[in-house]
Scaffold this motif. Structure first.
Motif, short mmCIF file in Angstrom:
data_model
loop_
_atom_site.label_atom_id
_atom_site.label_comp_id
_atom_site.label_asym_id
_atom_site.label_seq_id
_atom_site.Cartn_x
_atom_site.Cartn_y
_atom_site.Cartn_z
N THR A 301 0.82 -1.20 0.00
CA THR A 301 0.00 0.00 0.00
C THR A 301 0.86 1.26 0.00
OG1 THR A 301 -1.94 -1.04 0.96
CG2 THR A 301 -1.62 1.26 1.50
N SER A 302 1.97 1.23 0.71
CA SER A 302 2.86 2.40 0.74
C SER A 302 3.43 2.67 -0.65
CB SER A 302 4.00 2.18 1.74
OG SER A 302 3.47 2.04 3.03
N THR A 346 6.78 4.25 4.43
CA THR A 346 6.49 3.06 5.24
C THR A 346 5.71 3.45 6.48
OG1 THR A 346 7.53 1.39 6.66
CG2 THR A 346 8.88 3.31 6.15
N GLN A 347 4.54 2.83 6.66
CA GLN A 347 3.79 3.21 7.88
C GLN A 347 4.49 2.68 9.12
OE1 GLN A 347 1.91 1.02 9.93
NE2 GLN A 347 2.25 -0.81 8.71
N SER A 348 5.02 1.48 9.06
CA SER A 348 5.61 0.87 10.27
C SER A 348 7.02 1.37 10.54
CB SER A 348 5.65 -0.65 10.11
OG SER A 348 6.52 -0.99 9.04
N THR A 351 9.79 -2.16 7.74
CA THR A 351 9.73 -3.12 6.63
C THR A 351 11.15 -3.42 6.13
OG1 THR A 351 7.56 -2.31 6.07
CG2 THR A 351 8.71 -3.52 4.35
N SER A 399 -4.06 -1.54 5.61
CA SER A 399 -3.79 -0.13 5.82
C SER A 399 -4.88 0.76 5.23
CB SER A 399 -2.47 0.16 5.13
OG SER A 399 -1.81 1.18 5.78
N LYS A 484 -6.73 -4.13 -1.47
CA LYS A 484 -7.53 -4.16 -0.24
C LYS A 484 -8.54 -5.29 -0.30
CE LYS A 484 -5.91 -2.15 1.77
NZ LYS A 484 -4.83 -1.33 2.26
N GLU A 487 -6.69 -8.73 0.06
CA GLU A 487 -6.06 -9.10 1.34
C GLU A 487 -7.06 -9.39 2.43
OE1 GLU A 487 -3.37 -6.18 2.97
OE2 GLU A 487 -4.63 -4.54 2.31
C1 F6R Z 1 -1.69 -3.51 2.89
C2 F6R Z 1 -0.54 -3.16 3.69
C3 F6R Z 1 0.80 -3.57 3.20
C4 F6R Z 1 1.86 -2.57 3.64
C5 F6R Z 1 3.26 -3.10 3.28
C6 F6R Z 1 4.34 -2.09 3.64
O1 F6R Z 1 -2.88 -3.05 3.46
O2 F6R Z 1 -0.67 -2.60 4.74
O3 F6R Z 1 0.80 -3.74 1.83
O4 F6R Z 1 1.63 -1.35 2.99
O5 F6R Z 1 3.50 -4.29 3.96
O6 F6R Z 1 4.32 -1.81 4.98
P1 F6R Z 1 4.96 -0.50 5.56
O7 F6R Z 1 4.16 0.65 5.07
O8 F6R Z 1 4.87 -0.65 7.05
O9 F6R Z 1 6.36 -0.44 5.08
#
Ligand code: F6R
Length: 607
Positions: A301-302, A346-348, A351, A399, A484, A487
């Motif tokens: 998603t990112s 990256t949300q987390s 990664t 996400s 979306k 998954e």
């Molecule tokens: C889908 C989703 C994943 C994350 C991917 C990257 O809903 O959340 O595709 O976008 O695993 O994660 P981050 O953004 O944490 O690097």
């Protein structure tokens, strides 16, 4: 987004606070702390990491306090650390805070001049000292004076040794509820925290300041005038309460998006001079004119957010942008140098593929910016500068709000680049910023269509395949909509650029194939409309997302979902929210585990 609890009564305050914080851990979990009024003195206990660490720390302590405040943190200013954990104190008083203080640097300078010293990097400590500097024996009026000088958002709870029979709480743009008990009162940023003690709640409104006493409460506005707020009886069960009445975290997070976007843009733009500013940009600011290329790297998603950012940056800053999937980027012969600006999304922030890509880019001399939701995460630590998305923790694995806050951060970033590089005028930037401010309301209007989208989900939940089509900025939304659905509902879905359909996927179209076509008013509207015709001629079932008032596609499409009018660049927000709600309902109707879909994890720390 952090969690706040406050208690004043006859029970053990530490037990009530710890029980409440456990219910709020979903709001933040990088550190936690409580402050107790123990025999007239404030005792503060804090610890880094999850609440369990604080629980262990308290296990051999015997506190008898009946008054206290507690906090579980999701960092926005200052990394997760002991010093940055709440409560924050200023001699004789202590506070917990949820929100973002925009003018904290200016206030900090003023307080330092007055002789206050700071032990944390937080914006909250500034508020603690400001209350102290305004304190003349009346805690409530000190808080009132303080909030009059604070710009930003806050849910606050304040405890003072000089006023042992009260807790002061205040709210602006950050949730705070009052729980009313028999001979006891509670404060919390969310109902579940204290639902086992009372069902009677008052939802504080912006500008409210409340004095909580054991036997009651008084609410005034920011001007000190008394205000009346309705007491509501809450009949949620504990599971419903944790999700604020929503069935799943994903649904709650979809609905949080208007608020999350406000938090993301807060303090980063000025309409007066039409400028965008980011904190912590010194390393980038001095070299921003030197870049010849931007390389964006991300996963899932990112990565889709990155594909949208390419449109923004190329349009506003006129720099070529490449967008790559991190796991592919790593294993190529890279042409990257010190004239490359590398952007990791990256949300987390953890990664593994994105982190490795970032390290490789740095080895090649590139400057690195990350767009990230987790303060202190590995990727944010290794970046030259970070744009935090301030979405608050996202619990649902799929996400939603993390994505939209990435996209709006990147939109602002593109304006920033355009202005710094002289490719975007102030007038133009001002116009775009004005459009950004419409977004929360635009998204609210899409959320109002939930029932219509649910009807579609009921109709199509048993389809075995889906096609999602879009063009230009809405092509990445076609990819995101398909991802979306895959998954969380395990239905096969493909996202395609609408114009590419005739080069292959058109062969899939028959009377059983539902096709989501993202066709808001745009520079490519006519082109997408012809793609709709092509799909309809092959008997595909067309679900079109169009701008309200668009009559052009009504006779051709099987189903229409209308979204509010907004400029093309920002149309991705309403279109993606439609696809999020649709996927959510399909998965829920199929009885699947929406928040924890099979085989997926929230943070992918393996290659
Ligand atoms: C889908 C989703 C994943 C994350 C991917 C990257 O809903 O959340 O595709 O976008 O695993 O994660 P981050 O953004 O944490 O690097």
């Amino acid at each position: 987004m952090c969690g706040i609890v406050g208690y004043i009564g006859d029970k053990s305050a530490s037990s009530v606070l710890m029980e409440g914080l456990a219910k709020l851990e979903y709001r933040g979990y990088d550190s936690a702390g409580i402050a107790l009024l123990e025999s007239g003195k404030i005792e503060v206990e804090r610890s880094v990491g999850k609440l369990i660490n604080l629980r262990e720390k308290l296990s051999d302590k015997k506190y008898s306090a009946n008054v206290g405040i507690g906090h579980t943190r999701w960092a926005t200013h200052g990394k997760p650390s002991f010093d940055n954990a709440h409560p924050h104190s200023s001699e004789g008083l202590t506070i917990v805070h949820n929100g973002i203080i925009e003018n904290y640097i200016e206030l900090k300078t003023m307080l330092k001049e007055k002789g206050f010293t700071f032990v944390s990097e937080t914006d909250t400590e500034v508020v603690a000292h400001l209350i102290k500097s305004n304190f003349d024996g009346d805690l409530k009026s000190a808080v009132q004076k303080t909030v009059q000088h604070v710009i930003g958002s806050y849910g606050l709870a304040v405890l003072s040794e000089a006023n042992p029979n009260e807790i002061i709480i205040a709210r602006k743009d950050s949730p705070l509820v009052i729980g009313i008990g028999e001979g006891e009162m509670f404060a919390a940023s969310d109902i579940p925290a204290v639902l086992s003690h009372t069902r009677k709640f008052i939802f504080m409104e912006d500008g409210d300041i409340t004095v909580l006493r054991k036997d009651g409460y008084t609410i005034t506005g920011i001007d000190g005038q008394p205000v009346d707020r309705e007491v509501k009886l809450i009949d949620w069960n504990p599971v419903m309460a944790e999700k604020a009445g929503y069935s799943h975290f994903m649904q709650k997070e979809i609905y949080e998006q208007p608020r999350a976007i406000i938090d993301t843009i807060r303090g980063r733009y000025s309409l007066e001079d039409s400028r965008v500013n980011f904190a912590d940009f010194e390393k980038i600011q001095s070299v921003v004119k030197d870049f010849s290329r931007v390389v964006i790297v991300a996963c899932g998603t990112s990565w889709h957010a990155g594909l949208i950012a390419k449109f923004y940056i190329e349009k506003f800053a006129k720099i070529p942008v490449e967008v790559d999937i991190a796991s592919e980027f790593r294993y190529r012969n890279l042409v990257i140098d010190e004239k490359t600006l590398f952007v990791a999304i990256t949300q987390s922030g953890e990664t593994a593929d994105t982190l490795s890509a970032l390290r490789i880019a740095k080895e090649h001399g590139a400057k690195v910016i990350s767009v990230c939701n987790v303060v202190g995460s590995s990727i944010s630590r290794e970046s030259d500068s970070v744009i935090y998305t301030h979405a608050g923790p996202e619990i649902g694995v799929a996400s939603t709000k993390a994505f939209t806050t990435q996209v709006i951060s990147l939109f602002l970033f593109a304006i920033y680049l355009g202005q710094e590089r002289g490719t975007m005028s102030s007038d133009e930037a001002g116009r775009y910023l004005g459009e950004v401010l419409k977004l929360p309301e635009v998204i609210e209007k899409v959320l109002e269509q939930d029932d219509n989208i649910l009807k579609l989900a009921k109709q199509f939940k048993d389809a075995s395949d889906f096609l999602y089509l879009g063009r230009n900025v809405n092509y990445p939304i076609a990819l995101e909509g398909a991802l979306k659905l895959k998954e969380i509902s395990y239905i096969h879905a493909e996202g395609y650029p609408a114009g590419e359909m005739k080069h292959g996927p058109i062969a899939l179209i028959d009377k059983d194939l539902p096709i989501f076509i993202l066709c808001p008013k745009s520079s490519v509207y006519e082109k997408v409309a012809s793609n709709v015709e092509e799909a309809k001629t092959r008997d595909g079932i067309i679900i079109a997302v169009v701008t309200e008032g668009d009559e052009g596609l009504k006779g051709i499409c099987d189903h229409i979902i209308e979204i509010p009018d907004i400029i093309e660049e920002l149309s991705v927000f309403p279109t993606v929210v439609v696809t999020q709600i649709f996927s959510y309902h399909v998965a829920h109707l199929l009885g699947l585990d929406v928040d924890q879909p099979r085989n997926l994890a929230k943070s992918v720390t393996v290659e």
